[in-house]
Design an enzyme around this catalytic site. Structure first.
Site, mmCIF file in Angstrom:
data_model
loop_
_atom_site.group_PDB
_atom_site.id
_atom_site.type_symbol
_atom_site.label_atom_id
_atom_site.label_comp_id
_atom_site.label_asym_id
_atom_site.label_seq_id
_atom_site.Cartn_x
_atom_site.Cartn_y
_atom_site.Cartn_z
ATOM 1 N N ASP A 147 0.819 -1.209 0.000
ATOM 2 C CA ASP A 147 0.000 0.000 0.000
ATOM 3 C C ASP A 147 0.856 1.264 0.000
ATOM 4 O OD1 ASP A 147 -2.673 0.500 -0.273
ATOM 5 O OD2 ASP A 147 -3.058 0.777 1.860
ATOM 6 N N MET A 284 -20.771 7.994 7.632
ATOM 7 C CA MET A 284 -21.193 9.300 7.125
ATOM 8 C C MET A 284 -22.694 9.358 6.865
ATOM 9 S SD MET A 284 -20.666 12.386 6.283
ATOM 10 C CE MET A 284 -18.908 12.707 6.129
#
Length: 397
Positions: A147, A284
């Site tokens: 990553d 969210m």
């Protein structure tokens, strides 16, 4: 034609995606959850909308892989183990050792194990997955896809911290960045959408998921990233704080009677961000639903949007503009209002979205307003596809 499996091993999970290459067809995908815990759960999606689910006991990652492979046989997705020609492992931290994907050898594995300090929550689990697959499928090519590798191109001025230089020399204390696998895929896909080589473009990728980061990509290479030595820094995230004054942490620790810095690091990683400010949720969607009646939810969302605007604006200045702003990951791909508000906050730079074009979720699309000087794109990420492409490239060498 070959079959390659992409793997993301967590401490108690094993996510996978099986591809037929080079056609890049997804044959199956799924997850085994609650490994080494009671009532482990196996889920495999395959075929045309088919799904297999089972609750069982899975003692360790090796058994999880055995169950997965046996189930792929039972579901007739593969005829025998030997059909799987390669496995690609998502590995969070490559440190300064690895600037690209590599075939896993005993020496490579030792180096990965030595990097657990850089990602203590993820790296040990990645190692477990690598070792378990090696035991079950010892003869196939095994590749580590890092990553952090995409960010190996950061210039010194962007990866060094303004600390005594000896800390970098002695401990490699520097910015590493994360979300690199996704950033690499999204930058390439965005270039295709724009009809130009990535090497001729400047873009800013906003990866807005549970973990969130901003990455300016200059001529196809990572130029900077909002995440740092660990993934906790940068913009506000679901449960991670983003940027905080370190002296404030010492102050709060004293007031709260904390004596172990790891207590505070846990707060920064798991109790902060949207969850910490709103007191409602790390999701969210739930924060947005609560904002009309909950002032803390409203300000949490405002902070979230403001931090994105701040970083994108800084990177626009740092790179001398951009050809495109790209939204990706869970919130970026699915929140129409977040994309709209971020674009509105960057209107000064000639950025805007067309409300009709923006009224979509999870598709590849140019959502720019007609008069935009800088394009706004929506590009769903696909880390697994990037991983299996790397496996195939290395297998063909």
């Amino acid at each position: 034609m070959s079959k390659i499996i992409a793997v993301n091993a967590g401490s108690s999970t094993l996510k996978f995606k099986l591809y037929e290459m080079p056609e890049e067809n997804v044959l199956a995908e799924g997850v085994i959850e609650r490994i080494a815990l009671p009532a482990s759960h196996v889920e495999i999606k395959y075929g045309d909308g088919k799904k297999y689910e089972k609750t069982t006991d899975v003692k360790n990652h090796e058994q999880a892989i055995q169950i997965l492979l046996d189930q792929l046989l039972d579901l007739d997705i593969i005829k025998e183990y030997s059909e799987i020609n390669g496995v690609g492992h998502r590995v969070v931290a490559g440190g300064e050792y690895f600037d690209k994907s590599v075939v896993i050898t005993p020496d490579v594995l030792k180096k990965i194990e030595s990097l657990t300090e850089l990602a203590p929550l993820h790296e040990p689990a990645n190692v477990l997955g690598i070792k378990a697959f090696k035991k079950v499928l010892p003869d196939i090519i095994s590749v580590a896809v890092f990553d952090t590798a995409f960010h190996a191109t950061l210039p010194e001025k962007n990866f060094l911290y303004s600390l005594p230089y000896e800390y970098y020399e002695k401990y490699s204390a520097r910015k590493y960045g994360f979300h690199g696998i996704g950033n690499r895929y999204v930058s390439q896909r965005a270039a295709e959408l724009l009809g130009k080589p990535a090497e001729d473009l400047k873009m800013i990728i906003t990866h807005l998921g549970a973990g969130a980061s901003i990455c300016p990509v200059k001529n196809g290479k990572s130029f900077d990233t909002s995440m740092g030595f660990t993934p906790v820094t940068g913009i506000t995230m679901a449960t991670r704080s983003g940027d905080v004054d370190p002296s404030l942490l010492a102050y709060v620790m004293e007031k709260e009677g904390m004596t172990d810095i790891n207590e505070m690091i846990k707060v920064l990683n798991t109790k902060s961000g949207l969850l910490g400010i709103s007191g409602v949720s790390a999701d969210m969607r739930e924060v947005e639903a609560a904002q009309a009646t909950n002032p803390r939810a409203k300000v949490a969302r405002e902070i979230y949007v403001n931090r994105i605007i701040r970083y994108v604006g800084a990177y626009l200045a740092e790179m001398g503009g951009a050809d495109a702003i790209v939204f990706t990951a869970g919130v970026g791909e699915n929140s129409i209002t977040i994309r709209k508000e971020v674009a509105e906050g960057l209107n000064y730079f000639g950025i805007g979205v067309d409300n009709e074009k923006n009224d979509v979720r999870g598709v590849v699309r140019d959502i720019s307003a007609k008069d935009s000087k800088i394009k706004t794109l929506l590009v769903p990420t696909d880390e697994e596809l990037m991983i299996v492409r790397d496996v195939q490239t290395l297998a063909n060498k």
